[in-house]
Write an enzyme that holds these catalytic residues in place. Sequence first.
Site, PDB file in Angstrom:
ATOM      1  N   GLY A 141      46.161  41.634  37.583  1.00  0.00           N
ATOM      2  CA  GLY A 141      45.371  42.813  37.251  1.00  0.00           C
ATOM      3  C   GLY A 141      46.029  43.809  36.321  1.00  0.00           C
ATOM      4  O   GLY A 141      45.459  44.863  36.042  1.00  0.00           O
TER       5      GLY A 141
ATOM      6  N   TRP B   8      46.645  43.806  33.018  1.00  0.00           N
ATOM      7  CA  TRP B   8      45.928  44.095  31.776  1.00  0.00           C
ATOM      8  C   TRP B   8      44.683  44.931  32.039  1.00  0.00           C
ATOM      9  O   TRP B   8      44.337  45.800  31.243  1.00  0.00           O
ATOM     10  CB  TRP B   8      45.574  42.794  31.060  1.00  0.00           C
ATOM     11  CG  TRP B   8      46.725  42.193  30.300  1.00  0.00           C
ATOM     12  CD1 TRP B   8      48.063  42.429  30.513  1.00  0.00           C
ATOM     13  CD2 TRP B   8      46.647  41.271  29.221  1.00  0.00           C
ATOM     14  NE1 TRP B   8      48.813  41.702  29.637  1.00  0.00           N
ATOM     15  CE2 TRP B   8      47.981  40.975  28.827  1.00  0.00           C
ATOM     16  CE3 TRP B   8      45.597  40.652  28.561  1.00  0.00           C
ATOM     17  CZ2 TRP B   8      48.262  40.094  27.790  1.00  0.00           C
ATOM     18  CZ3 TRP B   8      45.875  39.769  27.526  1.00  0.00           C
ATOM     19  CH2 TRP B   8      47.191  39.495  27.143  1.00  0.00           C
TER      20      TRP B   8
ATOM     21  N   ASP C 118      36.617  29.969  38.925  1.00  0.00           N
ATOM     22  CA  ASP C 118      37.290  29.103  37.964  1.00  0.00           C
ATOM     23  C   ASP C 118      36.530  29.145  36.640  1.00  0.00           C
ATOM     24  O   ASP C 118      35.400  28.663  36.541  1.00  0.00           O
ATOM     25  CB  ASP C 118      37.339  27.679  38.521  1.00  0.00           C
ATOM     26  CG  ASP C 118      38.103  26.711  37.637  1.00  0.00           C
ATOM     27  OD1 ASP C 118      38.434  27.079  36.493  1.00  0.00           O
ATOM     28  OD2 ASP C 118      38.358  25.578  38.089  1.00  0.00           O
TER      29      ASP C 118
ATOM     30  N   LYS D 177      46.423  34.679  24.495  1.00  0.00           N
ATOM     31  CA  LYS D 177      47.749  34.051  24.565  1.00  0.00           C
ATOM     32  C   LYS D 177      47.635  32.580  24.174  1.00  0.00           C
ATOM     33  O   LYS D 177      46.769  31.865  24.679  1.00  0.00           O
ATOM     34  CB  LYS D 177      48.319  34.164  25.974  1.00  0.00           C
ATOM     35  CG  LYS D 177      49.656  33.432  26.146  1.00  0.00           C
ATOM     36  CD  LYS D 177      50.352  33.813  27.432  1.00  0.00           C
ATOM     37  CE  LYS D 177      49.622  33.352  28.669  1.00  0.00           C
ATOM     38  NZ  LYS D 177      50.327  33.754  29.905  1.00  0.00           N
TER      39      LYS D 177
END
Length: 207
Positions: A60, A62, A96, A161
């Site tokens: 959490g 970010w 997911d 990323k």
Amino acid sequence: MVKKGSSGRWMSEHINDEFVKKAQKSGYRSRSVYKLIEVINKDKFIKLGDKVLDLGAAPGGWSQVAIKIVGKSGQVIASDILDIKPIDGVDFLRGDFTKDSVYETLLDITMSKKVDVVLSDMAPNMSGQSSIDIPKSMYLCELALDMAIKTLTPLGYFFVKVFQGNGFNEFVKLCRSSFSFVTIRKPKASKLRSKEVYLLTSKLKLT
């Protein structure tokens, strides 16, 4: 199996890591917040009132940074396969992201009003074998890119990323085919030996 020596070195580095200490002192949930903060300070891509989608949000950190910036006039929607402790002002969906049901739910949530920023710090469970880990990571990056293309405003930002290796150049090309602005960032909080870098993209190309 991780060797005891390697595990001990990691623990020693973690305890003495300046960004770990800063995060603990500032109340952030992860050292990775300083990767995000550095790029925000440089590129000013999250602003007051923005709507932000945070993929791979656990634990959490970010989302903590994003909600502080966007304020009450903005919105942060976070999602992860792992649960996170509630963050005031952040809407959280657990699931997911690779499953159609979760992906479609996020699309439904965001389609009523396009988002200004899509963040993705997603990474697979690492096996330590790059031939396995990098393709899994690239798959998550491609899913996040697809979500960004579908949900961003024309001038919105995608920050993701990416691990350098097989498929990296192809992913950068994919981003360049969808966005007019694409740049690569290596924040100081990202360890030098790590293959991770971050792509920041904007100015969605209209088809």
